[in-house]
Design a protein around this motif. Sequence first.
Motif, PDB file in Angstrom:
ATOM      1  N   TYR A  59       0.777  -1.153   0.095  1.00  0.00           N
ATOM      2  CA  TYR A  59       0.243   0.168   0.211  1.00  0.00           C
ATOM      3  C   TYR A  59       1.027   1.134   0.015  1.00  0.00           C
ATOM      4  N   MET A  60       0.954   2.042  -0.972  1.00  0.00           N
ATOM      5  CA  MET A  60       1.982   2.920  -1.314  1.00  0.00           C
ATOM      6  C   MET A  60       1.492   4.265  -1.560  1.00  0.00           C
ATOM      7  N   ASP A  61       2.317   5.407  -1.114  1.00  0.00           N
ATOM      8  CA  ASP A  61       2.225   6.648  -1.550  1.00  0.00           C
ATOM      9  C   ASP A  61       3.028   6.832  -2.636  1.00  0.00           C
ATOM     10  N   ALA A  68       9.990   1.531  -0.762  1.00  0.00           N
ATOM     11  CA  ALA A  68       9.941   0.406  -0.970  1.00  0.00           C
ATOM     12  C   ALA A  68      10.655  -0.495  -2.153  1.00  0.00           C
ATOM     13  N   MET A  69      11.093   0.612  -3.100  1.00  0.00           N
ATOM     14  CA  MET A  69      11.813   0.466  -4.169  1.00  0.00           C
ATOM     15  C   MET A  69      12.696  -0.568  -4.367  1.00  0.00           C
ATOM     16  N   PRO A  70      13.854  -0.547  -3.458  1.00  0.00           N
ATOM     17  CA  PRO A  70      14.903  -1.652  -3.110  1.00  0.00           C
ATOM     18  C   PRO A  70      14.248  -2.866  -2.787  1.00  0.00           C
ATOM     19  N   PHE A  71      13.353  -3.020  -2.006  1.00  0.00           N
ATOM     20  CA  PHE A  71      12.410  -4.085  -1.858  1.00  0.00           C
ATOM     21  C   PHE A  71      11.766  -5.011  -3.091  1.00  0.00           C
ATOM     22  N   ILE A  72      11.209  -4.064  -3.782  1.00  0.00           N
ATOM     23  CA  ILE A  72      10.631  -4.515  -4.964  1.00  0.00           C
ATOM     24  C   ILE A  72      11.542  -4.956  -5.989  1.00  0.00           C
ATOM     25  N   GLU A  73      12.501  -4.453  -6.246  1.00  0.00           N
ATOM     26  CA  GLU A  73      13.610  -4.679  -7.097  1.00  0.00           C
ATOM     27  C   GLU A  73      14.254  -5.892  -6.735  1.00  0.00           C
ATOM     28  N   LYS A  74      14.316  -6.551  -5.368  1.00  0.00           N
ATOM     29  CA  LYS A  74      14.915  -7.540  -4.911  1.00  0.00           C
ATOM     30  C   LYS A  74      13.785  -8.775  -4.973  1.00  0.00           C
ATOM     31  N   LEU A  75      12.435  -8.376  -4.783  1.00  0.00           N
ATOM     32  CA  LEU A  75      11.381  -9.149  -5.124  1.00  0.00           C
ATOM     33  C   LEU A  75      11.494  -9.908  -6.366  1.00  0.00           C
ATOM     34  N   ASN A  76      11.468  -8.931  -7.366  1.00  0.00           N
ATOM     35  CA  ASN A  76      11.387  -9.220  -8.879  1.00  0.00           C
ATOM     36  C   ASN A  76      12.798  -9.873  -9.408  1.00  0.00           C
ATOM     37  N   ARG A  77      13.821  -9.728  -8.768  1.00  0.00           N
ATOM     38  CA  ARG A  77      14.945 -10.700  -8.969  1.00  0.00           C
ATOM     39  C   ARG A  77      15.005 -12.157  -8.329  1.00  0.00           C
ATOM     40  N   ALA A  94      -4.724   9.445  -3.337  1.00  0.00           N
ATOM     41  CA  ALA A  94      -5.054  10.539  -2.584  1.00  0.00           C
ATOM     42  C   ALA A  94      -3.749  11.387  -1.868  1.00  0.00           C
ATOM     43  N   ALA A  95      -2.771  10.473  -1.747  1.00  0.00           N
ATOM     44  CA  ALA A  95      -1.483  10.889  -1.006  1.00  0.00           C
ATOM     45  C   ALA A  95      -0.448  11.803  -1.940  1.00  0.00           C
ATOM     46  N   THR A  96      -0.729  11.931  -3.096  1.00  0.00           N
ATOM     47  CA  THR A  96       0.218  12.551  -3.849  1.00  0.00           C
ATOM     48  C   THR A  96      -0.494  13.840  -4.620  1.00  0.00           C
ATOM     49  N   TRP A  97       0.422  14.710  -5.241  1.00  0.00           N
ATOM     50  CA  TRP A  97       0.064  15.764  -5.964  1.00  0.00           C
ATOM     51  C   TRP A  97      -0.122  15.648  -7.570  1.00  0.00           C
ATOM     52  N   MET A  98       0.125  14.329  -7.888  1.00  0.00           N
ATOM     53  CA  MET A  98       0.216  13.855  -9.353  1.00  0.00           C
ATOM     54  C   MET A  98      -1.363  13.782  -9.620  1.00  0.00           C
ATOM     55  N   PRO A  99      -1.641  14.286 -10.952  1.00  0.00           N
ATOM     56  CA  PRO A  99      -3.132  13.841 -11.407  1.00  0.00           C
ATOM     57  C   PRO A  99      -3.318  12.173 -11.384  1.00  0.00           C
ATOM     58  N   ASN A 100      -4.552  12.012 -11.117  1.00  0.00           N
ATOM     59  CA  ASN A 100      -4.767  10.315 -11.098  1.00  0.00           C
ATOM     60  C   ASN A 100      -4.616  10.044 -12.536  1.00  0.00           C
ATOM     61  N   SER A 101      -5.090  10.617 -13.558  1.00  0.00           N
ATOM     62  CA  SER A 101      -5.048  10.003 -14.871  1.00  0.00           C
ATOM     63  C   SER A 101      -3.646  10.039 -15.350  1.00  0.00           C
ATOM     64  N   ILE A 102      -2.806  10.734 -14.981  1.00  0.00           N
ATOM     65  CA  ILE A 102      -1.241  10.609 -15.479  1.00  0.00           C
ATOM     66  C   ILE A 102      -0.656   9.602 -14.477  1.00  0.00           C
ATOM     67  N   LEU A 103      -1.083   9.250 -13.347  1.00  0.00           N
ATOM     68  CA  LEU A 103      -0.252   8.553 -12.313  1.00  0.00           C
ATOM     69  C   LEU A 103      -0.757   6.803 -12.816  1.00  0.00           C
ATOM     70  N   LYS A 104      -2.219   6.807 -13.420  1.00  0.00           N
ATOM     71  CA  LYS A 104      -2.573   5.461 -13.616  1.00  0.00           C
ATOM     72  C   LYS A 104      -2.192   5.068 -14.905  1.00  0.00           C
ATOM     73  N   LYS A 105      -1.914   5.933 -15.848  1.00  0.00           N
ATOM     74  CA  LYS A 105      -1.211   5.859 -17.217  1.00  0.00           C
ATOM     75  C   LYS A 105       0.120   5.324 -17.019  1.00  0.00           C
ATOM     76  N   THR A 137       3.191   7.098   2.905  1.00  0.00           N
ATOM     77  CA  THR A 137       4.371   6.245   3.064  1.00  0.00           C
ATOM     78  C   THR A 137       4.171   4.811   2.650  1.00  0.00           C
ATOM     79  N   SER A 138       4.932   4.000   2.656  1.00  0.00           N
ATOM     80  CA  SER A 138       4.879   2.691   2.162  1.00  0.00           C
ATOM     81  C   SER A 138       4.530   1.569   3.047  1.00  0.00           C
ATOM     82  N   ASN A 139       3.599   0.587   2.957  1.00  0.00           N
ATOM     83  CA  ASN A 139       3.266  -0.340   3.811  1.00  0.00           C
ATOM     84  C   ASN A 139       3.546  -1.610   3.087  1.00  0.00           C
ATOM     85  N   ILE A 140       3.945  -2.647   3.898  1.00  0.00           N
ATOM     86  CA  ILE A 140       4.073  -4.060   3.256  1.00  0.00           C
ATOM     87  C   ILE A 140       3.205  -5.017   3.982  1.00  0.00           C
ATOM     88  N   LEU A 141       2.371  -5.915   3.525  1.00  0.00           N
ATOM     89  CA  LEU A 141       1.870  -6.926   4.312  1.00  0.00           C
ATOM     90  C   LEU A 141       2.096  -8.179   3.506  1.00  0.00           C
TER      91      LEU A 141
END
Length: 173
Positions: A59-61, A68-77, A94-105, A137-141
């Motif tokens: 669950y990420m902002d 979380a990116m270093p963990f995600i990269e290790k996970l992919n490897r 809702a936690a970012t300034w970026m427009p939803n449409s751009i972020l989703k794309k 922040t980033s949440n990992i479950l």
Amino acid sequence: MKRFALISMILVFTTVNLFAVKVGEILPHIILSGKNGGLYDNRAWDCNSLKGKWHILLYMDPDAKEEAMPFIEKLNRANLSSKRYSTIAIVNLAATWMPNSILKKMLNENQKNLNNTQFIFDQTKYLVKKWYMVDNTSNILIIDKNMKVIYKKSGKVSAQEQKKILNLIKNSI
């Protein structure tokens, strides 16, 4: 009056903790749909879809992705079996300034490069309210095949914690 205020605070705290995600317990049921979010194509996402397979739920902002990116990269490897586990990335739009449409794309394009990852969108901080995820922040479950929470972490994941999580997954699936 002080007694009433104290009792009220205890009741509110107790009620809040009833629905919080806790290690060792089944993930509380939610459905992300409509204005609250869902899948990229605006279909609803039901957390019951997690049953039957191990999942790493992020669950990420988007503004805190470096946590979380270093963990995600290790996970992919790690080349873990996609038959027994997958990654669910729930993006707190809702936690970012970026427009939803751009972020989703952008995320939809990135999904092609991230094996075994499904993106879900939370447009109203619904999971901050329902699962009491830590906001901004980033949440990992780590969720087992019965939807039991095996591990939970918020914020930056140290190299030692990354190893612990990967070992937990490898030994469990």
